[in-house]
Structure formats: structure tokens, C-alpha cells
Design a protein around this motif. Sequence first.
Motif, PDB file in Angstrom:
ATOM      1  N   THR A 108       0.825  -1.212   0.000  1.00 48.99           N
ATOM      2  CA  THR A 108       0.000   0.000   0.000  1.00 48.99           C
ATOM      3  C   THR A 108       0.858   1.261   0.000  1.00 48.99           C
ATOM      4  OG1 THR A 108      -0.212  -0.122   2.427  1.00 48.99           O
ATOM      5  CG2 THR A 108      -1.955  -1.127   1.106  1.00 48.99           C
ATOM      6  N   HIS A 109       2.016   1.199   0.640  1.00 48.86           N
ATOM      7  CA  HIS A 109       2.922   2.352   0.639  1.00 48.86           C
ATOM      8  C   HIS A 109       3.382   2.662  -0.784  1.00 48.86           C
ATOM      9  CE1 HIS A 109       5.318   5.302   2.614  1.00 48.86           C
ATOM     10  NE2 HIS A 109       6.483   4.760   2.297  1.00 48.86           N
ATOM     11  N   LEU A 110       3.708   1.637  -1.542  1.00 46.93           N
ATOM     12  CA  LEU A 110       4.129   1.832  -2.927  1.00 46.93           C
ATOM     13  C   LEU A 110       2.991   2.384  -3.783  1.00 46.93           C
ATOM     14  CD1 LEU A 110       6.252  -1.401  -3.445  1.00 46.93           C
ATOM     15  CD2 LEU A 110       7.109   0.940  -3.434  1.00 46.93           C
ATOM     16  N   VAL A 111       1.790   1.851  -3.598  1.00 53.62           N
ATOM     17  CA  VAL A 111       0.635   2.350  -4.356  1.00 53.62           C
ATOM     18  C   VAL A 111       0.415   3.831  -4.065  1.00 53.62           C
ATOM     19  CG1 VAL A 111      -1.863   2.154  -4.678  1.00 53.62           C
ATOM     20  CG2 VAL A 111      -0.459   0.078  -4.503  1.00 53.62           C
ATOM     21  N   GLU A 112       0.535   4.202  -2.802  1.00 50.63           N
ATOM     22  CA  GLU A 112       0.295   5.596  -2.411  1.00 50.63           C
ATOM     23  C   GLU A 112       1.367   6.535  -2.954  1.00 50.63           C
ATOM     24  OE1 GLU A 112      -0.945   8.113   1.588  1.00 50.63           O
ATOM     25  OE2 GLU A 112      -0.252   6.052   1.749  1.00 50.63           O
TER      26      GLU A 112
ATOM     27  N   HIS B 184       3.197   6.046  -5.827  1.00 48.48           N
ATOM     28  CA  HIS B 184       3.604   5.814  -7.214  1.00 48.48           C
ATOM     29  C   HIS B 184       3.494   7.043  -8.102  1.00 48.48           C
ATOM     30  CE1 HIS B 184      -0.715   5.331  -8.304  1.00 48.48           C
ATOM     31  NE2 HIS B 184      -0.301   5.554  -9.537  1.00 48.48           N
ATOM     32  N   MET B 185       2.744   8.068  -7.692  1.00 49.39           N
ATOM     33  CA  MET B 185       2.621   9.287  -8.496  1.00 49.39           C
ATOM     34  C   MET B 185       3.575  10.390  -8.045  1.00 49.39           C
ATOM     35  SD  MET B 185       0.361   8.839 -10.869  1.00 49.39           S
ATOM     36  CE  MET B 185      -0.044  10.527 -11.341  1.00 49.39           C
ATOM     37  N   ARG B 186       4.297  10.172  -6.967  1.00 53.37           N
ATOM     38  CA  ARG B 186       5.104  11.234  -6.372  1.00 53.37           C
ATOM     39  C   ARG B 186       6.136  11.801  -7.347  1.00 53.37           C
ATOM     40  NH1 ARG B 186       6.643  12.375  -1.010  1.00 53.37           N
ATOM     41  NH2 ARG B 186       4.643  11.428  -0.413  1.00 53.37           N
TER      42      ARG B 186
ATOM     43  N   THR C 156      13.001   9.860   2.202  1.00 48.39           N
ATOM     44  CA  THR C 156      12.534   9.578   3.561  1.00 48.39           C
ATOM     45  C   THR C 156      11.142   8.964   3.552  1.00 48.39           C
ATOM     46  OG1 THR C 156      13.853  11.418   4.393  1.00 48.39           O
ATOM     47  CG2 THR C 156      12.123  10.580   5.835  1.00 48.39           C
ATOM     48  N   ASP C 157      10.263   9.495   2.701  1.00 46.26           N
ATOM     49  CA  ASP C 157       8.903   8.951   2.629  1.00 46.26           C
ATOM     50  C   ASP C 157       8.907   7.527   2.083  1.00 46.26           C
ATOM     51  OD1 ASP C 157       7.962  11.311   3.643  1.00 46.26           O
ATOM     52  OD2 ASP C 157       7.168  12.074   1.754  1.00 46.26           O
ATOM     53  N   ALA C 158       9.789   7.251   1.129  1.00 45.33           N
ATOM     54  CA  ALA C 158       9.865   5.891   0.576  1.00 45.33           C
ATOM     55  C   ALA C 158      10.416   4.910   1.607  1.00 45.33           C
ATOM     56  CB  ALA C 158      10.730   5.880  -0.677  1.00 45.33           C
TER      57      ALA C 158
ATOM     58  N   GLU D 183      25.434  10.098  -0.496  1.00 46.07           N
ATOM     59  CA  GLU D 183      26.857  10.022  -0.197  1.00 46.07           C
ATOM     60  C   GLU D 183      27.275  11.116   0.779  1.00 46.07           C
ATOM     61  OE1 GLU D 183      31.148   9.996  -2.563  1.00 46.07           O
ATOM     62  OE2 GLU D 183      29.258  10.041  -3.683  1.00 46.07           O
ATOM     63  N   LYS D 184      26.674  12.298   0.657  1.00 45.76           N
ATOM     64  CA  LYS D 184      27.043  13.428   1.512  1.00 45.76           C
ATOM     65  C   LYS D 184      26.336  13.406   2.858  1.00 45.76           C
ATOM     66  CE  LYS D 184      26.023  16.754  -1.306  1.00 45.76           C
ATOM     67  NZ  LYS D 184      25.901  18.121  -1.878  1.00 45.76           N
ATOM     68  N   GLU D 185      25.086  12.905   2.865  1.00 42.49           N
ATOM     69  CA  GLU D 185      24.251  13.131   4.046  1.00 42.49           C
ATOM     70  C   GLU D 185      23.692  11.872   4.685  1.00 42.49           C
ATOM     71  OE1 GLU D 185      21.193  15.937   3.265  1.00 42.49           O
ATOM     72  OE2 GLU D 185      22.455  17.245   2.054  1.00 42.49           O
ATOM     73  N   GLU D 186      24.031  10.687   4.175  1.00 43.29           N
ATOM     74  CA  GLU D 186      23.444   9.449   4.707  1.00 43.29           C
ATOM     75  C   GLU D 186      21.926   9.554   4.733  1.00 43.29           C
ATOM     76  OE1 GLU D 186      25.530   7.253   7.929  1.00 43.29           O
ATOM     77  OE2 GLU D 186      26.515   9.176   8.253  1.00 43.29           O
ATOM     78  N   LEU D 187      21.339   9.723   3.556  1.00 46.13           N
ATOM     79  CA  LEU D 187      19.898   9.966   3.444  1.00 46.13           C
ATOM     80  C   LEU D 187      19.056   8.899   4.129  1.00 46.13           C
ATOM     81  CD1 LEU D 187      19.174  11.296  -0.156  1.00 46.13           C
ATOM     82  CD2 LEU D 187      19.167  12.533   2.004  1.00 46.13           C
ATOM     83  N   ALA D 188      19.523   7.670   4.073  1.00 48.06           N
ATOM     84  CA  ALA D 188      18.713   6.591   4.649  1.00 48.06           C
ATOM     85  C   ALA D 188      18.613   6.690   6.163  1.00 48.06           C
ATOM     86  CB  ALA D 188      19.303   5.240   4.262  1.00 48.06           C
ATOM     87  N   LYS D 189      19.450   7.540   6.776  1.00 46.62           N
ATOM     88  CA  LYS D 189      19.458   7.649   8.233  1.00 46.62           C
ATOM     89  C   LYS D 189      19.143   9.072   8.682  1.00 46.62           C
ATOM     90  CE  LYS D 189      23.004   4.053   8.585  1.00 46.62           C
ATOM     91  NZ  LYS D 189      24.368   3.735   9.052  1.00 46.62           N
ATOM     92  N   ILE D 190      18.316   9.769   7.914  1.00 48.63           N
ATOM     93  CA  ILE D 190      18.001  11.154   8.256  1.00 48.63           C
ATOM     94  C   ILE D 190      17.328  11.221   9.627  1.00 48.63           C
ATOM     95  CG2 ILE D 190      16.437  13.066   7.725  1.00 48.63           C
ATOM     96  CD1 ILE D 190      17.161  12.844   4.869  1.00 48.63           C
ATOM     97  N   ARG D 191      17.888  12.022  10.494  1.00 49.62           N
ATOM     98  CA  ARG D 191      17.347  12.260  11.823  1.00 49.62           C
ATOM     99  C   ARG D 191      17.398  13.766  12.098  1.00 49.62           C
ATOM    100  NH1 ARG D 191      16.493   7.793  10.847  1.00 49.62           N
ATOM    101  NH2 ARG D 191      16.816   5.896  12.071  1.00 49.62           N
TER     102      ARG D 191
END
Length: 476
Positions: free
Chosen positions: A341-345, A347-349, A368-370, A412-420
Motif C-alpha cells: 500500500t505504501h508503494l501504491v500511495e 507511485h505518483m510522487r 525519507t517517505d519511501a 553520499e554526503k548526508e546518509e539519506l537513509a538515516k536522516i534524523r
Amino acid sequence: MVSLPHGFPAHAWLPDVVVDLGEVFAAAGHDLSLVGGPVRDLFLGRTSPDLDFTTDATPDQILAAVDGWADAHWDIGRAFGTIGLRKGNQTLEVTTYRAEAYDPSSRKPEVRFGDNLEDDLVRRDFTVNAMALRLPSFELVDPHGGVRDLHAKLLRTPATPQESFSDDPLRMMRAARFAAQLGLDVAPEVQQAMTAMAPRLEIVSAERVREELVKLICGAHPRAGVDLMVETGLADIVLPEIPALKLTADEHHRHKDVYQHSLQVLEQACDLETDDEGPVPRPDFVLRFAALMHDVGKPKTRRFEPGGAVSFRHHDVVGAKLTRKRMQALKFDKDTIKAVTHLVELHMRFYGYGEQEWTDSAVRRYVTDAGDQLQRLHRLTRSDVTTRNKRKAARLDHAYDDLEARIAELAEKEELAKIRPHLDGEQIMAVLGIAPGPAVGKAYKFLLEHRMEHGPVAEEQAVQLLKDWAAEQGIS
């Protein structure tokens, strides 16, 4: 490995445990045959993950025969005549000859044990699964032409389709699944019976239907399986949102309707899966099912605009809700429902990125939303391009290439996957001298928003930002 007799494919093989078990049963005075999928897969040149056997022995006699030979056994399927065994690293199932039927109003099969192999084979679902190898001689028993049908790539039933589907209505779903897995065409009389008897599927438990659906979607040809479900009316019961797409015009007036577009997106998503070492190993049910369901919100959101245009505003949000409801009805687990459902929501982003460049803040929010679905979202978004306009397709593809490059650069610069946020909860309370409570949550949200908009800052700057914000909020 055991070599097979003349007439079998030269590359086909079986583990030694198969003939060993045949000799164990022969010594005990019982018949034993390898049956069903493993035999079918020999003719397809495939290694079957399961080893299923059938015998004239009762469950108690099965246990007596393998006592001292099997490393372990379990009898959870005893009521259905099935005993599970383990020998070395092989798991085996041995089932007493049986006939199985459904009460018209019941979800559970009524089991009757039989006394010969031929009667057991006629009650099986399809001719390609109604073949057996007698053990330990490896004599092929194929009374219903399973080998012939495999060569013809045709799916037929040993008994009449009406008898077969009345015994177990789930077999209609299996027909669609085998079309998807093995690329078999369904015989006309089988498809006619499926169409006439589709409502019988309603008596089958959601869990059993779900398992067949997952196998279908994960097959080599899922489009064929879904199409067969829609043509026969099975989808009206299992996934009514999919045939509903046939009634929906596409807002771009493309050559395909939304239904055909969705099937093409499903196929294209399959093509973008990776090998076992990649981020989305095939077959990936979550990606495939999201691709199939991504536009199911369109029928409920269709609007006719002035000038004759058609719009589907917010179909992504509506589609996610419909997908969640359907998956809950099919008893999917919460994690799978959440991922699809997250992917469906989302998919238009991406759309609009090609028209105006996103800020770094927008890219951060996209990632971050993904969350942990980012790699699947990349593939779903790319799959959603089915236009015949080569220039438009190239432009969208280039735009997504650019977005992925920017994501990689920022990551690479900001570690996007770990945004806090710049500061955590403990630091916030220490800086402001406050106890746990709503104010801490508000401060945390403020710092996270600032991180999204402006990227990382030094701790001293973060502390000052927090103090200035707290002063504006009247927090001391």
C-alpha cells in the motif's frame, strides 16, 4: 543420483532418497509411487522443491515402514492420510491413496482413503499432475495423458472439469496459477467450467486463495494468470478491483485502457527485478502486486473535465486504501500490506520532476517517505511508463535517471537513509531544561523539518536554532 529409464529426458534426475524409500516400502509389502509435481517437473527439465509420494499403506503402516529409516517424522496431516518425513537434508511427504471431495457448503474437504493408484490419480487436479513413477522400478503411470498435455502446453483435468472443480473449487485458482507459472494454455472445456463455476470459489478460505494468488503473481507469466482470472470471473471474487479497471478510460487517451496498462506495468516491473545479489531479487511479490494494483483507485476518482478530458485526482491515495482493504480480506500479514500500500500511495510522487527541478529538500522527502521501499519505488515508477510516444518515454526515463543520480549524490554526503533531526530527544530536553512531554515532540518535529529543508548543520548551530524556536513558542 538415480538415472531414469529410457524415455525420460537425459538431464532429468532425482535424489537417491527416492529409490531408497521405494525399496523400504517394497520390503514392507507396500506400493509406493512418486507423484504429482515432481514427476511433471522431470519432463520440464526442472528440479522440484517437493518430493511427494502416494501409497496403499495407511498412516500407521507408513510410520511402521519408515521406523528406523527416517531421521524424523511428523503426523500433523494424519487426518488427510499424510505423514511427513526427514531423511538427511530431504523432506518427504507420503500420503495414503485417497479420494477427496467438498461438501457444497463446506470449506473443508471430506477425505476418503483409496486402495489403488489409478483411482488416486483420477482425483488429482490436472492431467500434468496426475502422473506417477512406481518405485523402485520407475515405471511411469500416466493414464490421463499428462505427458501429451505437457508437450501440447495444455491444461486439462483427469475427470470432467465440473467434477474436479466441485471436489475442490481452489483448483480453478490453480489453473490460473499454472498458466502463470508454466505458460500452459487452459483447455476450452476447462475455461468454460471455470467461468460457470467461479462463484464456488467463495466457499474456499481466504488463506488458501491467498497462497494461490501469491504463487500466481510470482510466476514466470503473471499477466497470463491475471488475464485468465479476469476472463473467467475468478477475479470478480478474489480481486474485483482489477476487472473494474476495464471500465475506466485512461486520462491520456492512450492506446491501452487502464486494465491493459496495469498488466503491462506488472510485466515491466518483473523485468526490473534483480538477481539474488541485487536489491529486489526476483520474484518479488510486493513489487509485482503493487504494480498490478497501482491504479485501482481510478474508477472511484474518475471525473469528466470541461473540454472532454478525464481526470483521476488522488487515485493514488484512494488506491492505497482499496489495496489495503483487499489484502486484509485475503489475510495478508501486516508487513506485506504496509509495503504494497505504501508503494501504491507513492507511485505518483515522481511525476512533475521532469517539468521543474526539485530542491534538495524535495529529494530528501522523497527518499525519507519511501523509506525501506525506495528500491521498489524506483522500479515501480519506471514501470509505470507505457506510452508509445518514444520522445515522452525517453524524457521520463532521463528525468528519473537524474533523480536517482541526485539521490545517490545526497546519500553520499548526508546518509539519506538515516536522516534524523539535528538533535535527539535527550539533547532537546537538556538544551531546553524540560521534562518529557508534548513540547519535546514539537521540538523534535521542528528540527526534523529544518533538516529536511536545509540539510545537516553543526551541533552549535542546531542548539541555537532550537533555543530561538523555543523562545518563539514560549517554551522555557
